[in-house]
Every structure is written in structure tokens, then in C-alpha cells.
Design a protein around this motif. Structure first.
Motif, PDB file in Angstrom:
ATOM      1  N   UNK A 101      48.223  57.932  36.275  1.00 45.13           N
ATOM      2  CA  UNK A 101      47.175  56.914  36.434  1.00 45.13           C
ATOM      3  C   UNK A 101      47.584  55.640  35.693  1.00 45.13           C
ATOM      4  N   UNK A 102      48.061  55.825  34.451  1.00 48.45           N
ATOM      5  CA  UNK A 102      48.454  54.658  33.651  1.00 48.45           C
ATOM      6  C   UNK A 102      49.581  53.896  34.356  1.00 48.45           C
ATOM      7  N   UNK A 103      50.575  54.635  34.868  1.00 51.42           N
ATOM      8  CA  UNK A 103      51.715  53.982  35.511  1.00 51.42           C
ATOM      9  C   UNK A 103      51.286  53.268  36.796  1.00 51.42           C
ATOM     10  N   UNK A 104      50.391  53.894  37.547  1.00 51.74           N
ATOM     11  CA  UNK A 104      49.934  53.273  38.796  1.00 51.74           C
ATOM     12  C   UNK A 104      49.219  51.956  38.499  1.00 51.74           C
ATOM     13  N   UNK A 105      48.406  51.937  37.450  1.00 47.81           N
ATOM     14  CA  UNK A 105      47.720  50.694  37.076  1.00 47.81           C
ATOM     15  C   UNK A 105      48.726  49.678  36.541  1.00 47.81           C
ATOM     16  N   UNK A 106      49.709  50.175  35.798  1.00 48.86           N
ATOM     17  CA  UNK A 106      50.702  49.289  35.194  1.00 48.86           C
ATOM     18  C   UNK A 106      51.573  48.578  36.200  1.00 48.86           C
ATOM     19  N   UNK A 107      51.754  49.172  37.379  1.00 45.04           N
ATOM     20  CA  UNK A 107      52.582  48.482  38.373  1.00 45.04           C
ATOM     21  C   UNK A 107      51.715  47.828  39.442  1.00 45.04           C
ATOM     22  N   UNK A 122      60.328  52.412  50.206  1.00 49.69           N
ATOM     23  CA  UNK A 122      60.378  52.768  48.776  1.00 49.69           C
ATOM     24  C   UNK A 122      60.587  51.483  47.973  1.00 49.69           C
ATOM     25  N   UNK A 123      59.724  51.262  46.998  1.00 51.68           N
ATOM     26  CA  UNK A 123      59.840  50.065  46.150  1.00 51.68           C
ATOM     27  C   UNK A 123      59.998  50.471  44.698  1.00 51.68           C
ATOM     28  N   UNK A 124      60.709  49.637  43.947  1.00 51.36           N
ATOM     29  CA  UNK A 124      60.812  49.858  42.492  1.00 51.36           C
ATOM     30  C   UNK A 124      59.921  48.818  41.821  1.00 51.36           C
ATOM     31  N   UNK A 125      59.103  49.264  40.857  1.00 46.34           N
ATOM     32  CA  UNK A 125      58.185  48.350  40.165  1.00 46.34           C
ATOM     33  C   UNK A 125      58.979  47.268  39.440  1.00 46.34           C
ATOM     34  N   UNK A 126      58.281  46.185  39.107  1.00 44.35           N
ATOM     35  CA  UNK A 126      58.957  45.043  38.490  1.00 44.35           C
ATOM     36  C   UNK A 126      59.578  45.404  37.133  1.00 44.35           C
ATOM     37  N   UNK A 127      58.792  46.036  36.277  1.00 44.63           N
ATOM     38  CA  UNK A 127      59.333  46.509  34.979  1.00 44.63           C
ATOM     39  C   UNK A 127      59.106  48.011  34.945  1.00 44.63           C
ATOM     40  N   UNK A 128      59.929  48.765  35.669  1.00 43.99           N
ATOM     41  CA  UNK A 128      59.615  50.185  35.871  1.00 43.99           C
ATOM     42  C   UNK A 128      59.501  50.988  34.585  1.00 43.99           C
ATOM     43  N   UNK A 129      60.354  50.669  33.588  1.00 47.14           N
ATOM     44  CA  UNK A 129      60.385  51.501  32.378  1.00 47.14           C
ATOM     45  C   UNK A 129      59.113  51.404  31.537  1.00 47.14           C
ATOM     46  N   UNK A 130      58.420  50.242  31.589  1.00 50.86           N
ATOM     47  CA  UNK A 130      57.262  50.082  30.694  1.00 50.86           C
ATOM     48  C   UNK A 130      55.918  50.126  31.435  1.00 50.86           C
ATOM     49  N   UNK A 131      55.949  50.491  32.717  1.00 47.58           N
ATOM     50  CA  UNK A 131      54.712  50.488  33.516  1.00 47.58           C
ATOM     51  C   UNK A 131      53.592  51.319  32.885  1.00 47.58           C
ATOM     52  N   UNK A 132      53.924  52.528  32.408  1.00 47.65           N
ATOM     53  CA  UNK A 132      52.877  53.425  31.916  1.00 47.65           C
ATOM     54  C   UNK A 132      52.141  52.803  30.737  1.00 47.65           C
ATOM     55  N   UNK A 133      52.886  52.290  29.768  1.00 41.32           N
ATOM     56  CA  UNK A 133      52.225  51.752  28.571  1.00 41.32           C
ATOM     57  C   UNK A 133      51.516  50.435  28.898  1.00 41.32           C
ATOM     58  N   UNK A 134      52.070  49.666  29.834  1.00 42.76           N
ATOM     59  CA  UNK A 134      51.393  48.420  30.209  1.00 42.76           C
ATOM     60  C   UNK A 134      50.079  48.728  30.935  1.00 42.76           C
ATOM     61  N   UNK A 135      50.087  49.797  31.739  1.00 41.74           N
ATOM     62  CA  UNK A 135      48.857  50.202  32.436  1.00 41.74           C
ATOM     63  C   UNK A 135      47.798  50.648  31.444  1.00 41.74           C
ATOM     64  N   UNK A 139      40.951  45.659  29.160  1.00 43.02           N
ATOM     65  CA  UNK A 139      39.892  45.485  30.154  1.00 43.02           C
ATOM     66  C   UNK A 139      40.295  44.567  31.293  1.00 43.02           C
ATOM     67  N   UNK A 140      41.613  44.483  31.548  1.00 44.34           N
ATOM     68  CA  UNK A 140      42.064  43.592  32.623  1.00 44.34           C
ATOM     69  C   UNK A 140      42.283  44.330  33.942  1.00 44.34           C
ATOM     70  N   UNK A 141      41.885  45.605  33.998  1.00 43.14           N
ATOM     71  CA  UNK A 141      41.993  46.337  35.275  1.00 43.14           C
ATOM     72  C   UNK A 141      40.606  46.470  35.888  1.00 43.14           C
ATOM     73  N   UNK A 142      40.598  46.558  37.207  1.00 42.20           N
ATOM     74  CA  UNK A 142      39.345  46.782  37.923  1.00 42.20           C
ATOM     75  C   UNK A 142      38.752  48.096  37.443  1.00 42.20           C
TER      76      UNK A 142
END
Ligand SMILES: Nc1ncnc2c1ncn2[C@@H]1O[C@H](COP(=O)(O)OP(=O)(O)OP(=O)(O)O)[C@@H](O)[C@H]1O
Ligand SMILES: [Mg+2]
Length: 345
Positions: free
Chosen positions: A142-148, A313-326, A333-336
Motif C-alpha cells: 500500500x505504501x509503495x503504491x501511494x509512493x509511486x 510494464x513501467x518502472x516508478x520514477x524513484x523506485x527504491x524509495x517509493x515505499x517510504x515516500x508513500x 496528509x498529501x494523499x487522497x
């Protein structure tokens, strides 16, 4: 275990304790730590000599009395005490002082999909030892999906693949929740080991762990499936004589060696698609698969998935840090707001 977005907004820090790297996001500040999950300890005195990148450089180069420890393994904290000491050093004195000022420090942490209660407990205890009064766990998927930036709250399916060092987690999400998911115990480490084993068996060469990446980079541009330069020069140590030696390595054979662990990942992907309701599979055929995690950068991995599944198939912009950014976006509170609460474990 479920946690609401409201509870996450009250957290001050977000932590992703990975097998390869530890990341920390501070609410309102951003990503403050992104370092290898490694600590070097003096076994005579018990003191910590180095953490993070510096400790990783010491791997394989230390005298007997220095131990290079990896407190996180297989996506789980296996040495709580060492993980706490490592995190304390990575955070630094200034940040720790700031966090100590919070009367009731709250932390959020990523937890691998399907993590067992013991593994979850280890993550919670690590952060409690750092002064957190409350720890909220959020499923990495969930965190990674939001992060990307995937539109997870929509009633259409999105597919995400978190390619970590120890595990690969694959899920189909819809309406803010996981519909089907699997966790495969294969990641970047298994791929590196396949390369090391190949060179040992076919070239009698011991490859230092730091040299695996240059070999992977030699495959870059050619992909795992396409033809590139036939050979590339690799330096290592002869298995028998112990002397330094360099060999011309057949890149096609290395690609073949890498394919074996990746097949297990493909199996997992197939399972998720088979378990997924047909309407959602139709959505995925259109929207495709989003790859995140450090191993998503493995040259040609995306191309291989594209050929195996036939979907974009797409690679996220910053794939390695997606989870923590999400996770951080949930704190800020910047996510829907999600229609359903994120689910952990
Ligand atoms: N450019 C690259 N090419 C190939 N592999 C890479 C690249 N960059 C990172 N990796 C691999 O990605 C892995 C680290 O990914 P990541 O930081 O997502 O892992 P992690 O979160 O620590 O692990 P886990 O989530 O499994 O606990 C390592 O195995 C590393 O070898
Ligand atoms: Mg990870």
C-alpha cells in the motif's frame, strides 16, 4: 491489523527497515536517511564502529575482531538490539534531540505483506526502543503504491510489484485495498548470488560482492533477453590459487544464470493474476504493472516481464524509495483519503 489515515497523520516519523537499506522520513521534512542496513561492531569492546555506507564498505575487509552485522534479513528485523543501535546512529544526534522533544513520539513503519506477528512485533519493538510510544504498521504494498502515485483509491485495478533485496511482493489493488497478493522470497540478493555462483562454477572465480553490480551494468542496455556484446571483463580471485585474475565472461550465460531466480518471480506474478477477478485482469491489461524497489532497476527486468505477460510494464520514477515516500505522504496528509483503511500484515 488495520490502521486509519487519521492515526498515520499523527505519526512523526516513517521508517522502512529493508534487508538492504534503511530509510527514514520525518513528517514535514522529508527523507532524512537512506543508507545500507549494515553495522560494523568491535567484538572486543562491543562498540559500534560504523553504520550505513561506511559499514558496508567494510564488508569482507575486516580483521577478525570486527563483525559486519545486518540486523534486517528477509524483510524482518532479526537482531532488535543491533537494529536499534544502527537506527540511532543513522538518525544522528541532532534529529534524535528533535524527536526526543515530542512528548508522545509516534512512528509508522512498513511491514512486508503477510508478515507474521513475530516479524511485526520485532519492527514495533525496534521503534519502541528508539522512544516511540506508538507504532503503526502499514503494508509495504500500500505504501509503495501511494509512493509511486498509483490511483489506488479508484475502482479500477492497479498492479504493483515491489522488488526488494530479500523479497518480491506483487499485488493487485482496487478501492484502496489489496485484492490479491503474494510475497516471493526472492529478490536482488538472490540475483546477486546467482551471478556469484555462476562465476565460481564456470570460471573458478570468486567475485567480491561489490563487483556484482558492475557486471549487471555490463548487461545494461542489452537487457536480460536481448543480444548485447558477447563478453565482458570481470576481475576476481582464483578459487584455487587465491590470486587476482580477470576473465572474459559470456554475458549471455550470465543472463541465463539470472533467469533462474527470476522465474520464481514470474511464478508469483502468474499466481496473482490467476487469483484475480477477470474484470480486474482486464483493467491491468490496460494499465499495466508498476515496478518499484531497488531491484526494479536490474537491467532488462522490465523487458522480461513485458515479454512474459504481454502487458505494459513501467518502472516508478524513484523506485527504491517509493515505499517510504508513500508512508511519508500519509504522514504529511498529501494523499487522497483512502476509501478503506490500509491493511498491515
Ligand atoms: N541499479 C541497480 N541495478 C540492479 N540492482 C539494483 C540496483 N540498485 C539497487 N539494486 C538492488 O536492489 C536491492 C535493494 O532494493 P531495496 O532498497 O528496495 O531493498 P530493501 O527495501 O532493503 O529490501 P526488502 O524490501 O526486500 O527488505 C539490492 O539487492 C540491490 O542489489
Ligand atoms: Mg523494501
Amino acid at each position: 491489523m488495520t490502521v486509519s489515515l487519521e492515526q498515520l497523520r499523527r505519526c512523526h516519523i516513517a521508517v522502512d527497515l529493508g534487508a538492504a537499506r534503511t530509510r527514514v522520513y520525518v513528517k514535514g521534512v522529508g527523507l532524512v536517511v537512506d543508507e545500507p542496513s549494515v553495522a560494523a561492531v568491535n567484538m572486543r569492546t562491543g562498540s559500534l564502529i560504523a553504520v550505513g555506507a561506511l559499514a558496508e564498505q567494510m564488508t569482507g575487509r575486516t580483521p577478525a575482531y570486527i563483525r559486519v552485522a545486518r540486523p534486517v534479513s528477509g524483510g524482518t528485523v532479526v537482531d532488535i538490539d543491533m537494529a536499534q543501535r544502527m537506527l540511532r546512529h543513522l538518525l544522528g544526534e541532532k534529529l534524535r534531540r528533535q524527536l526526543r522533544r515530542k512528548p508522545r513520539l509516534r512512528a509508522a513503519a512498513c511491514t512486508p505483506h503477510d508478515a507474521d506477528p513475530l516479524a511485526q512485533r520485532a519492527t514495533v519493538e525496534t521503534l519502541v526502543g528508539l522512544g516511540a510510544r506508538r507504532v503503526e504498521l502499514v503494508d509495504t504494498l500500500i505504501a509503495a503504491a501511494l509512493g509511486c502515485g498509483l490511483p489506488v483509491e479508484q475502482p479500477t485495478a492497479t498492479m504493483i510489484m515491489v522488488c526488494g533485496a530479500a523479497t518480491t511482493q506483487i499485488a493487485v489493488l482496487s478501492l484502496g485495498s489489496i485484492v490479491t497478493a503474494v510475497r516471493v522470497p526472492i529478490g536482488g540478493e538472490a540475483i546477486d548470488n546467482a551471478v556469484i555462483q555462476h562465476l565460481r562454477q564456470h570460471h573458478q572465480l570468486v567475485l567480491p560482492s561489490q563487483s556484482v553490480r558492475p557486471l549487471q551494468l555490463a548487461l545494461r542496455g542489452n537487457g536480460l533477453t536481448l543480444n548485447g556484446p558477447a563478453t565482458t571483463e570481470i576481475h576476481g580471485r582464483d578459487v584455487v590459487t587465491g590470486l587476482a585474475r580477470s576473465v572474459e565472461v559470456d554475458t549471455a550465460a550470465v543472463r541465463q544464470a539470472i533467469h533462474a531466480p527470476l522465474t520464481a518471480v514470474l511464478d508469483g506474478l502468474g499466481k496473482v493474476l490467476r487469483d484475480c477477478p477477470p474484470d480486474l485482469v482486464a483493467d491491468i491489461a490496460e494499465s499495466g504493472i508498476m515496478m518499484v524497489g531497488g531491484s526494479a532497476l536490474l537491467p532488462g527486468f522490465d523487458q522480461m516481464l513485458r515479454e512474459a505477460t504481454g502487458v505494459p510494464v513501467n518502472i516508478a520514477e524513484r523506485p527504491d524509495v517509493c515505499s517510504v515516500l508513500g508512508l511519508g505522504a500519509m504522514l504529511d496528509g498529501t494523499v487522497q483519503p483512502l476509501s478503506l483503511a490500509p491493511v498491515a500484515g
